[in-house]
Design an enzyme around this catalytic site. Structure first.
Site, PDB file in Angstrom:
ATOM      1  N   GLY A  38      -3.659 -19.880  -3.049  1.00 52.21           N
ATOM      2  CA  GLY A  38      -4.031 -20.567  -4.275  1.00 52.21           C
ATOM      3  C   GLY A  38      -4.400 -19.686  -5.446  1.00 52.21           C
ATOM      4  N   GLY A  39      -4.091 -18.409  -5.407  1.00 48.50           N
ATOM      5  CA  GLY A  39      -4.425 -17.547  -6.534  1.00 48.50           C
ATOM      6  C   GLY A  39      -3.558 -17.822  -7.743  1.00 48.50           C
ATOM      7  N   ASN A  47       4.305 -14.945  -2.496  1.00 54.55           N
ATOM      8  CA  ASN A  47       3.514 -14.764  -1.276  1.00 54.55           C
ATOM      9  C   ASN A  47       4.340 -14.296  -0.085  1.00 54.55           C
ATOM     10  OD1 ASN A  47       0.590 -16.922  -0.838  1.00 54.55           O
ATOM     11  ND2 ASN A  47       0.982 -15.312  -2.323  1.00 54.55           N
ATOM     12  N   ASN A 104      -0.912 -18.934   4.285  1.00 60.41           N
ATOM     13  CA  ASN A 104      -1.847 -17.894   3.849  1.00 60.41           C
ATOM     14  C   ASN A 104      -2.934 -18.518   2.986  1.00 60.41           C
ATOM     15  OD1 ASN A 104      -1.886 -15.408   1.302  1.00 60.41           O
ATOM     16  ND2 ASN A 104      -2.899 -15.220   3.250  1.00 60.41           N
ATOM     17  N   ARG A 186       2.625 -11.159 -11.497  1.00 56.59           N
ATOM     18  CA  ARG A 186       1.662 -12.238 -11.305  1.00 56.59           C
ATOM     19  C   ARG A 186       1.202 -12.801 -12.655  1.00 56.59           C
ATOM     20  NH1 ARG A 186       0.311 -13.770  -5.784  1.00 56.59           N
ATOM     21  NH2 ARG A 186      -1.417 -14.828  -6.796  1.00 56.59           N
ATOM     22  N   HIS A 261      -6.430  -9.569   2.367  1.00 52.74           N
ATOM     23  CA  HIS A 261      -6.195 -11.015   2.433  1.00 52.74           C
ATOM     24  C   HIS A 261      -4.718 -11.370   2.593  1.00 52.74           C
ATOM     25  CE1 HIS A 261      -7.513 -15.101   1.939  1.00 52.74           C
ATOM     26  NE2 HIS A 261      -6.821 -15.300   0.827  1.00 52.74           N
ATOM     27  N   TRP A 262      -3.839 -10.413   2.303  1.00 52.60           N
ATOM     28  CA  TRP A 262      -2.401 -10.681   2.341  1.00 52.60           C
ATOM     29  C   TRP A 262      -1.742  -9.948   3.509  1.00 52.60           C
ATOM     30  CZ3 TRP A 262      -1.467  -9.600  -3.586  1.00 52.60           C
ATOM     31  CH2 TRP A 262      -1.873 -10.725  -4.318  1.00 52.60           C
TER      32      TRP A 262
END
Length: 282
Positions: A38-39, A47, A104, A186, A261-262
């Site tokens: 959700g970024g 992603n 993710n 991004r 986180h990824w």
């Protein structure tokens, strides 16, 4: 030459949404849905671009959508939006009765809800850094994590500099992954649909997750489950993954050191092998 987004990008109109998605692999392969986080600027492609082609080459029908509210898909009001409906409509439109769900962060949480609330659509559950609303506070006793705070700042400031702060908090290996190219990408993706970011910001602290999974129902998950987490995740601590593993009977945890986180991006080769083997043999 690797897979290009233009090679796999498609759109479909369902009863309630227009959904942009990426698809690769044989149409008769086992369906695998890759659900993004959700970024700001997140999409199915951003992603999962190192994973789509590799999993397709392993024989899976790989589908990485932009969930409504993100990327090239429909705008939504996060106050009353139900992502499970959108995913079921996408599956129906593509003729898919059931699929392996790989998610993710926010996508992992959404996949957990699917496995609890609509188990007939889920053959396998794979999560990476999935948040759970652990009590007494969201993401831990100290409140929102460092990474969550920076991510929320990105909904109102999506400049390349802000995206660099975001990427740096998402990964362990900053020098390798927080490249100017990724930060620009991004920022540009977020700038293309400012209404998406405004809708997330309008929803407040609940943000892009309008409905949280009922943790008292985790034990109802029957799909074989693989819970992947980066030991160095500064967005969502790995304790939530251990909490879920203790309650999901057919589950196993893969904890990766030197990983943020990824996991699917920082350790793409390992991730692709894990997921392909897990779905093929469970």
């Amino acid at each position: 030459m690797g897979l290009l987004e233009s090679d796999v990008a498609k759109d479909v109109t369902t009863a309630g949404f227009t959904i942009h998605y990426n698809e690769a692999g044989p149409v008769d392969g086992v369906p695998v849905l890759l659900i993004h986080g959700g970024g700001p600027g997140a999409t199915g492609w951003s992603n999962y671009n190192p994973n789509i082609g590799e999993l397709a080459d392993a024989g899976f029908r790989v589908i990485a959508p932009d969930l409504p509210g993100w990327g090239g898909s429909s705008e939504v009001d996060f106050v009353d939006y139900e992502p499970l409906d959108a995913l079921c409509e996408l599956m129906d439109a593509l003729g898919i009765e059931e699929a392996a769900f790989v998610g993710n962060s926010m996508g992992g949480h959404t996949s957990i809800r699917m496995a609890i609330e609509r188990p007939e659509r889920v053959t396998h559950l794979v999560t990476m850094g999935a948040p759970l609303q652990l009590k007494p506070f969201l993401f831990g006793a100290a409140g929102p994590s460092e990474g969550i705070k920076i991510m929320y700042q990105g909904y109102s400031d999506h400049s390349p500099e802000a995206m660099r702060r975001l990427v740096e908090i998402m990964v362990y290996d900053v020098e390798r992954f927080a490249t100017p190219e990724l930060c620009e990408q991004r920022s540009e993706a977020a700038s293309q649909r400012p209404e998406h970011l405004a809708n997330v910001a309008k929803a407040g602290i609940r943000g892009p997750i309008p409905t949280w999974a009922d943790l008292d129902r985790l034990h109802e998950i029957t799909a074989p489950t693989l819970l992947i987490h980066g030991r160095d995740d500064r967005v969502v601590g790995f304790e939530g993954t251990l909490f879920a593993a203790a309650r999901i009977a057919d589950s196993r945890v893969h904890l990766i050191n030197r990983c943020g986180h990824w996991a699917q991006l920082e350790h793409a080769d390992e991730f692709n092998r894990l997921v392909a083997d897990f779905i093929a043999h469970h």
